[in-house]
Write a protein that holds these residues in place. Sequence first.
Motif, PDB file in Angstrom:
ATOM      1  N   LEU A 257       1.907  12.206  10.910  1.00 60.95           N
ATOM      2  CA  LEU A 257       2.178  12.247   9.480  1.00 60.95           C
ATOM      3  C   LEU A 257       3.191  13.322   9.135  1.00 60.95           C
ATOM      4  O   LEU A 257       4.098  13.098   8.321  1.00 60.95           O
ATOM      5  CB  LEU A 257       0.870  12.491   8.719  1.00 60.95           C
ATOM      6  N   THR A 258       3.064  14.494   9.743  1.00 61.53           N
ATOM      7  CA  THR A 258       3.923  15.617   9.379  1.00 61.53           C
ATOM      8  C   THR A 258       5.266  15.602  10.087  1.00 61.53           C
ATOM      9  O   THR A 258       6.204  16.268   9.634  1.00 61.53           O
ATOM     10  CB  THR A 258       3.211  16.940   9.690  1.00 61.53           C
TER      11      THR A 258
ATOM     12  N   LEU B 225       3.341   6.029  16.327  1.00 59.21           N
ATOM     13  CA  LEU B 225       2.650   7.239  15.912  1.00 59.21           C
ATOM     14  C   LEU B 225       3.507   8.479  16.069  1.00 59.21           C
ATOM     15  O   LEU B 225       3.394   9.425  15.315  1.00 59.21           O
ATOM     16  CB  LEU B 225       1.367   7.394  16.733  1.00 59.21           C
ATOM     17  N   PHE B 226       4.407   8.482  17.057  1.00 61.01           N
ATOM     18  CA  PHE B 226       5.216   9.657  17.297  1.00 61.01           C
ATOM     19  C   PHE B 226       6.695   9.377  17.097  1.00 61.01           C
ATOM     20  O   PHE B 226       7.535  10.082  17.613  1.00 61.01           O
ATOM     21  CB  PHE B 226       4.987  10.182  18.709  1.00 61.01           C
ATOM     22  N   GLN B 227       7.027   8.305  16.381  1.00 59.69           N
ATOM     23  CA  GLN B 227       8.412   7.970  16.149  1.00 59.69           C
ATOM     24  C   GLN B 227       8.779   8.287  14.715  1.00 59.69           C
ATOM     25  O   GLN B 227       8.058   7.957  13.787  1.00 59.69           O
ATOM     26  CB  GLN B 227       8.668   6.485  16.427  1.00 59.69           C
ATOM     27  N   ARG B 228       9.918   8.913  14.549  1.00 58.67           N
ATOM     28  CA  ARG B 228      10.424   9.155  13.206  1.00 58.67           C
ATOM     29  C   ARG B 228      11.032   7.887  12.658  1.00 58.67           C
ATOM     30  O   ARG B 228      11.372   6.954  13.396  1.00 58.67           O
ATOM     31  CB  ARG B 228      11.485  10.257  13.226  1.00 58.67           C
TER      32      ARG B 228
ATOM     33  N   ALA C 232       7.928   5.277   1.862  1.00 53.67           N
ATOM     34  CA  ALA C 232       6.493   5.558   1.844  1.00 53.67           C
ATOM     35  C   ALA C 232       5.685   4.333   2.231  1.00 53.67           C
ATOM     36  O   ALA C 232       4.657   4.438   2.917  1.00 53.67           O
ATOM     37  CB  ALA C 232       6.077   6.059   0.462  1.00 53.67           C
ATOM     38  N   ALA C 233       6.129   3.142   1.804  1.00 57.12           N
ATOM     39  CA  ALA C 233       5.416   1.924   2.170  1.00 57.12           C
ATOM     40  C   ALA C 233       5.500   1.677   3.680  1.00 57.12           C
ATOM     41  O   ALA C 233       4.501   1.285   4.311  1.00 57.12           O
ATOM     42  CB  ALA C 233       5.999   0.734   1.399  1.00 57.12           C
ATOM     43  N   ARG C 234       6.666   1.899   4.271  1.00 55.70           N
ATOM     44  CA  ARG C 234       6.789   1.732   5.723  1.00 55.70           C
ATOM     45  C   ARG C 234       5.935   2.757   6.472  1.00 55.70           C
ATOM     46  O   ARG C 234       5.294   2.435   7.484  1.00 55.70           O
ATOM     47  CB  ARG C 234       8.255   1.858   6.140  1.00 55.70           C
ATOM     48  N   ALA C 235       5.936   4.000   5.983  1.00 55.23           N
ATOM     49  CA  ALA C 235       5.126   5.025   6.638  1.00 55.23           C
ATOM     50  C   ALA C 235       3.640   4.714   6.519  1.00 55.23           C
ATOM     51  O   ALA C 235       2.870   4.932   7.467  1.00 55.23           O
ATOM     52  CB  ALA C 235       5.434   6.388   6.030  1.00 55.23           C
TER      53      ALA C 235
ATOM     54  N   ARG D  21       0.836  -1.189   0.000  1.00 58.73           N
ATOM     55  CA  ARG D  21       0.000   0.000   0.000  1.00 58.73           C
ATOM     56  C   ARG D  21       0.876   1.246   0.000  1.00 58.73           C
ATOM     57  O   ARG D  21       1.931   1.284   0.627  1.00 58.73           O
ATOM     58  CB  ARG D  21      -0.911   0.025   1.222  1.00 58.73           C
ATOM     59  N   GLN D  22       0.384   2.269  -0.692  1.00 55.06           N
ATOM     60  CA  GLN D  22       1.093   3.541  -0.756  1.00 55.06           C
ATOM     61  C   GLN D  22       0.105   4.669  -0.476  1.00 55.06           C
ATOM     62  O   GLN D  22      -0.933   4.763  -1.130  1.00 55.06           O
ATOM     63  CB  GLN D  22       1.734   3.734  -2.136  1.00 55.06           C
TER      64      GLN D  22
END
Length: 577
Positions: free
Chosen positions: A422-423, A470-473, A434-437, A108-109
């Motif tokens: 997300l940001t 959710l809050f990890q870069r 992008a796939a990992r995100a 998924r992308q």
Amino acid sequence: MNNEANETLVERWGLPEARVSCKCNGWETAHSDHTSATAMAPSTHNLRDALLSALKTLPGTREFYLHVLVSSPYRHTGLFPYAHPRPRVYLQEVFVLLSERASPESPRQLVSAVELFVYTVPATSCGVLHVSKVDSTGQGTAPPPTSTLVKTLLSYYADPATRPIRVDTLWIQLFARAQNQYLFPNSSEHPGKRPLSDVKLCAWWKRVLGEVASASQAKSQDAKLGLYYLLPGYNELEAINSLHTVSLSANTVLPVQWVYGHQYSQTELPLPCPPSQGVHNLGHSIPSFDDDPKSRFMDEIAHTTEGDIVKSPERKRPRNGSKSSAKDKDKAAARDTPDESNAKEYKPEGELQKVAADEFWERMSFRQECVSGAVTGFFALGISTPAVPADAKPTSSSVPPPLAPQPGQVAPNLVRRVVASLTNGHEFSTVERAARATEALEGSIKGLCENIAANPAGAAKSPASLAPLLFQREETLEPSSAAAAAATLEVPRTPPPKRGGAPLPDLTPNPFPEPIASLETYHSHIYGSVSVANPPLRAKAGAVAAGADGASGDGGRTPAQPVTVLTARKKKRKIDS
């Protein structure tokens, strides 16, 4: 989204294929313009079902995965910070994430994201839909779905039959400014993302709002419409010439008339802020949004004090106080003791009372955001439906309270956490990242709905345990930035003014608790998927694909077609023997 368009797309829909990257008071998008009026028509179901129904009409074969987050309403005091008294306003935050998969084997992308703020003003029965950000990654297949997503979303709120807020008049407002990225960090580094130029961005938004207004007018002939746009620094003729590529698509049912200017001087459509009881000032007309240039300019006008004006020196007191007359003493006492009626009278801050709306927009042309060399635009669409007769209005017992959470809504903090993740916590420069995100974000949303707590370090990263991410870069980012992002749980916003227009604390407690998301809410209102299996768009023989514009460096122009150079044969000269 690295596939190119073709001539069939241009001829069939009357729209040029383009990747749009733009700022709508801080927003960006990348997509194609080909959506028909059928795809724009919202469903009678909830917002998620309406968006899925529209996405199903797109050409090609692929699967879409949609996440729709709508917060419960809460009181907001910052829409008209300089109005006196401040009207009661309720705010809802809307965030839409769309991902796609070209085949069952591919990951998924994330391809598109939209952030909206919906304000409700009960005193005037008006609503304001502020389009804050729209962005795309450029990593999907053609035709991109962002155009369909935006049009269906705006049409869902514009249509009184599906509008989820109870208002008679709705204003859709946005600020268009072309940028490379906003919601998807580092997505501009992906070669498939080619944003629109500034002029084509404004042209795209004018066309989108025009089609939404035209579809609304076709459904209700009694509805009053108002379309306004303004390009700071351009007069009407220059704006028309700059946006000469703007034309309504072939599927438009009824043409709509645009007005070049602002909507704050007209009287046909009600404005959101109720009329002032005392002194009217600029703060009663122009709403304030986050990260909005006109809001920052209004703050500066409000903070212009009398200290900036040169005054004559005060009259000196006489040396001998005994010689001062009783009349002078009475004047001094009256000056030192203010009248109670004058003390209670409200005085607008700064120069708000002296600056009219026309002068405000004229001076906006000299603001830094509007004179930086790029074309920007302010757009507004007003839709007013006939008032419901008194005998047909629902009883007070059947109308839910304005702060009562409705089915499918989530807590506002949950929406902000997803946007902040997300940001701040991911990047989309490559397909792998992008796939990992995408996997982390979609798993986080489901995990938050399951109310999963953060797992201890070293726990297995199953799809249900992705909420801690959710809050990890990502590991590719710097550790210092990762620590700062982990400590920041809120979306970066423009700081409020230090005085006057700052949001007031809400001293009235909300009688309703915040909704708690569950898996039932997740599967019924938040998450949905649809498989698309439609014939692809085909180019005509000899058609040349149109190139993208904006960040690709071609200035919004299509690549030059090959030219066959015909050389004239030289006439042989006769040589005399």
